[in-house]
Design an enzyme around this catalytic site. Sequence first.
Site, PDB file in Angstrom:
ATOM      1  N   CYS A   8       0.871  -1.187   0.000  1.00  0.00           N
ATOM      2  CA  CYS A   8       0.000   0.000   0.000  1.00  0.00           C
ATOM      3  C   CYS A   8       0.901   1.228   0.000  1.00  0.00           C
ATOM      4  O   CYS A   8       2.083   1.128  -0.353  1.00  0.00           O
ATOM      5  CB  CYS A   8      -0.973  -0.022   1.177  1.00  0.00           C
ATOM      6  SG  CYS A   8      -0.193   0.003   2.813  1.00  0.00           S
ATOM      7  N   ASN A  11       2.340   1.497   4.316  1.00  0.00           N
ATOM      8  CA  ASN A  11       2.653   0.229   5.002  1.00  0.00           C
ATOM      9  C   ASN A  11       2.359   0.316   6.507  1.00  0.00           C
ATOM     10  O   ASN A  11       3.033  -0.312   7.318  1.00  0.00           O
ATOM     11  CB  ASN A  11       4.111  -0.203   4.758  1.00  0.00           C
ATOM     12  CG  ASN A  11       4.420  -1.650   5.134  1.00  0.00           C
ATOM     13  OD1 ASN A  11       5.531  -1.964   5.521  1.00  0.00           O
ATOM     14  ND2 ASN A  11       3.444  -2.530   5.043  1.00  0.00           N
ATOM     15  N   CYS A  13      -1.352   0.838   7.345  1.00  0.00           N
ATOM     16  CA  CYS A  13      -2.785   0.507   7.494  1.00  0.00           C
ATOM     17  C   CYS A  13      -3.165  -0.750   6.713  1.00  0.00           C
ATOM     18  O   CYS A  13      -3.327  -1.822   7.288  1.00  0.00           O
ATOM     19  CB  CYS A  13      -3.662   1.684   7.058  1.00  0.00           C
ATOM     20  SG  CYS A  13      -3.552   3.125   8.153  1.00  0.00           S
ATOM     21  N   ARG A  14      -3.300  -0.638   5.395  1.00  0.00           N
ATOM     22  CA  ARG A  14      -3.895  -1.737   4.627  1.00  0.00           C
ATOM     23  C   ARG A  14      -2.976  -2.938   4.412  1.00  0.00           C
ATOM     24  O   ARG A  14      -3.401  -4.080   4.604  1.00  0.00           O
ATOM     25  CB  ARG A  14      -4.385  -1.206   3.264  1.00  0.00           C
ATOM     26  CG  ARG A  14      -5.525  -0.228   3.401  1.00  0.00           C
ATOM     27  CD  ARG A  14      -5.716   0.572   2.145  1.00  0.00           C
ATOM     28  NE  ARG A  14      -4.582   1.469   1.896  1.00  0.00           N
ATOM     29  CZ  ARG A  14      -4.410   2.196   0.808  1.00  0.00           C
ATOM     30  NH1 ARG A  14      -5.317   2.117  -0.158  1.00  0.00           N
ATOM     31  NH2 ARG A  14      -3.372   2.999   0.681  1.00  0.00           N
ATOM     32  N   SER A  15      -1.727  -2.707   3.985  1.00  0.00           N
ATOM     33  CA  SER A  15      -0.890  -3.886   3.671  1.00  0.00           C
ATOM     34  C   SER A  15      -0.424  -4.643   4.920  1.00  0.00           C
ATOM     35  O   SER A  15      -0.394  -5.878   4.890  1.00  0.00           O
ATOM     36  CB  SER A  15       0.276  -3.537   2.737  1.00  0.00           C
ATOM     37  OG  SER A  15       1.156  -2.616   3.311  1.00  0.00           O
ATOM     38  N   ASP A 124      -8.382   3.490   1.500  1.00  0.00           N
ATOM     39  CA  ASP A 124      -7.427   3.933   2.516  1.00  0.00           C
ATOM     40  C   ASP A 124      -8.190   4.508   3.717  1.00  0.00           C
ATOM     41  O   ASP A 124      -8.894   5.501   3.580  1.00  0.00           O
ATOM     42  CB  ASP A 124      -6.547   5.013   1.886  1.00  0.00           C
ATOM     43  CG  ASP A 124      -5.448   5.465   2.814  1.00  0.00           C
ATOM     44  OD1 ASP A 124      -5.388   4.972   3.959  1.00  0.00           O
ATOM     45  OD2 ASP A 124      -4.658   6.313   2.398  1.00  0.00           O
TER      46      ASP A 124
HETATM   47  P1  4NP Z   1      -1.777   2.839   4.055  1.00  0.00           P
HETATM   48  O1  4NP Z   1      -2.441   4.189   4.600  1.00  0.00           O
HETATM   49  O2  4NP Z   1      -1.251   3.154   2.660  1.00  0.00           O
HETATM   50  O3  4NP Z   1      -2.926   1.880   3.998  1.00  0.00           O
HETATM   51  O4  4NP Z   1      -0.684   2.462   5.020  1.00  0.00           O
HETATM   52  C1  4NP Z   1      -1.745   5.401   4.671  1.00  0.00           C
HETATM   53  C2  4NP Z   1      -0.886   5.632   5.708  1.00  0.00           C
HETATM   54  C3  4NP Z   1      -0.209   6.839   5.795  1.00  0.00           C
HETATM   55  C4  4NP Z   1      -0.403   7.802   4.823  1.00  0.00           C
HETATM   56  C5  4NP Z   1      -1.252   7.553   3.778  1.00  0.00           C
HETATM   57  C6  4NP Z   1      -1.925   6.344   3.690  1.00  0.00           C
HETATM   58  N1  4NP Z   1       0.265   9.043   4.915  1.00  0.00           N
HETATM   59  O5  4NP Z   1       0.033   9.917   4.070  1.00  0.00           O
HETATM   60  O6  4NP Z   1       1.097   9.225   5.848  1.00  0.00           O
END
Ligand code: 4NP
Length: 151
Positions: A8, A11, A13-15, A124
């Site tokens: 994702c 790294n 939240c989703r992955s 997300d």
């Molecule tokens: P992820 O979610 O891609 O599912 O880990 C996010 C985590 C952090 C950010 C964006 C999406 N960020 O902009 O910091």
Amino acid sequence: MQKILFVCLGNICRSPLAEGILLHLKEKHKLNLEIDSAGTSHYHIGEAPDKRTIANAKKNGVDLSFLRARQFNVNDFDAFDKIYVMDKSNLTNVVALAKNQTHKNKVSLFLNEVYPNTNLEVPDPYYGTEKDFEDVFQLVYKASELFIKQF
Ligand code: 4NP
């Protein structure tokens, strides 16, 4: 043994959620899988998953607290058999790093694996509510249960 990488943006939240759920199902069903996750960005390298992701997964019986974020790198194309991305923007970003067609062919949207040709994304939850974290958990858990039926 199949080696699978979930990707994702952050790294956190989703992955890592997909990684933790697959590790949980691997243990439960004694599957012969190697699982990892990474982010296309450098934003959260070395960090544990987002507190809200950890708390929600824990409520649902999945421990994510031991995971640490890392950035996707080109060596991952050789190290893994399949690279599952969570959304179309990460699909574009990972495919752009591929140096040949073999590498490109390893990359696909995770939800297309279990809901073919739908091009569905794992949304997300980072800027969302507690309900968004729960919805993402249920979406990824259901998809992961369908996914492991092939092993
Ligand atoms: P992820 O979610 O891609 O599912 O880990 C996010 C985590 C952090 C950010 C964006 C999406 N960020 O902009 O910091």
